[in-house]
Scaffold this motif. Sequence first.
Motif, PDB file in Angstrom:
ATOM      1  N   ALA A  54       0.833  -1.204   0.000  1.00  9.84           N
ATOM      2  CA  ALA A  54       0.000   0.000   0.000  1.00  9.84           C
ATOM      3  C   ALA A  54       0.868   1.256   0.000  1.00  9.84           C
ATOM      4  O   ALA A  54       0.567   2.223  -0.703  1.00  9.84           O
ATOM      5  N   GLU A  55       1.958   1.242   0.769  1.00  7.65           N
ATOM      6  CA  GLU A  55       2.867   2.397   0.784  1.00  7.65           C
ATOM      7  C   GLU A  55       3.511   2.599  -0.585  1.00  7.65           C
ATOM      8  O   GLU A  55       3.640   3.728  -1.055  1.00  7.65           O
ATOM      9  N   ALA A  58       0.929   4.053  -2.927  1.00  5.77           N
ATOM     10  CA  ALA A  58       0.674   5.467  -2.620  1.00  5.77           C
ATOM     11  C   ALA A  58       1.813   6.350  -3.127  1.00  5.77           C
ATOM     12  O   ALA A  58       1.580   7.417  -3.689  1.00  5.77           O
ATOM     13  N   GLU A  59       3.051   5.912  -2.944  1.00  6.85           N
ATOM     14  CA  GLU A  59       4.193   6.684  -3.431  1.00  6.85           C
ATOM     15  C   GLU A  59       4.190   6.756  -4.950  1.00  6.85           C
ATOM     16  O   GLU A  59       4.449   7.809  -5.539  1.00  6.85           O
ATOM     17  N   ARG A  62       1.567   9.248  -5.954  1.00  7.20           N
ATOM     18  CA  ARG A  62       2.019  10.604  -5.669  1.00  7.20           C
ATOM     19  C   ARG A  62       2.978  11.098  -6.750  1.00  7.20           C
ATOM     20  O   ARG A  62       2.881  12.228  -7.231  1.00  7.20           O
TER      21      ARG A  62
END
Length: 94
Positions: A54-55, A58-59, A62
């Motif tokens: 998930a991280e 998300a990165e 972004r």
Amino acid sequence: MVVQGFLGKAAGTVVTGVVGVSAYELLRKALAKAPLHDAAVTATEWGLRGTRRAEEAAESARLKVADVVAEARERIGEEAQPPAIGEHEHDHEH
């Protein structure tokens, strides 16, 4: 007669207690053999892997949004700002 009634109730209570203790001991032994620690470690491992994915997602999102915004600014003639990496300049003190 009162004694027989009392002994009958006492015997029923003893049998119920023996059955309860036996059931408890069987359950305790079964749980002792169950790999609860391994299951907890595996569940935590899955959670950590899911969090990392998930991280990363998300990165990635972004960065893609930042690229789109930078390209849009270039199209309208604005200078694209470099991405912020830790240090930044502004008027107030920390």
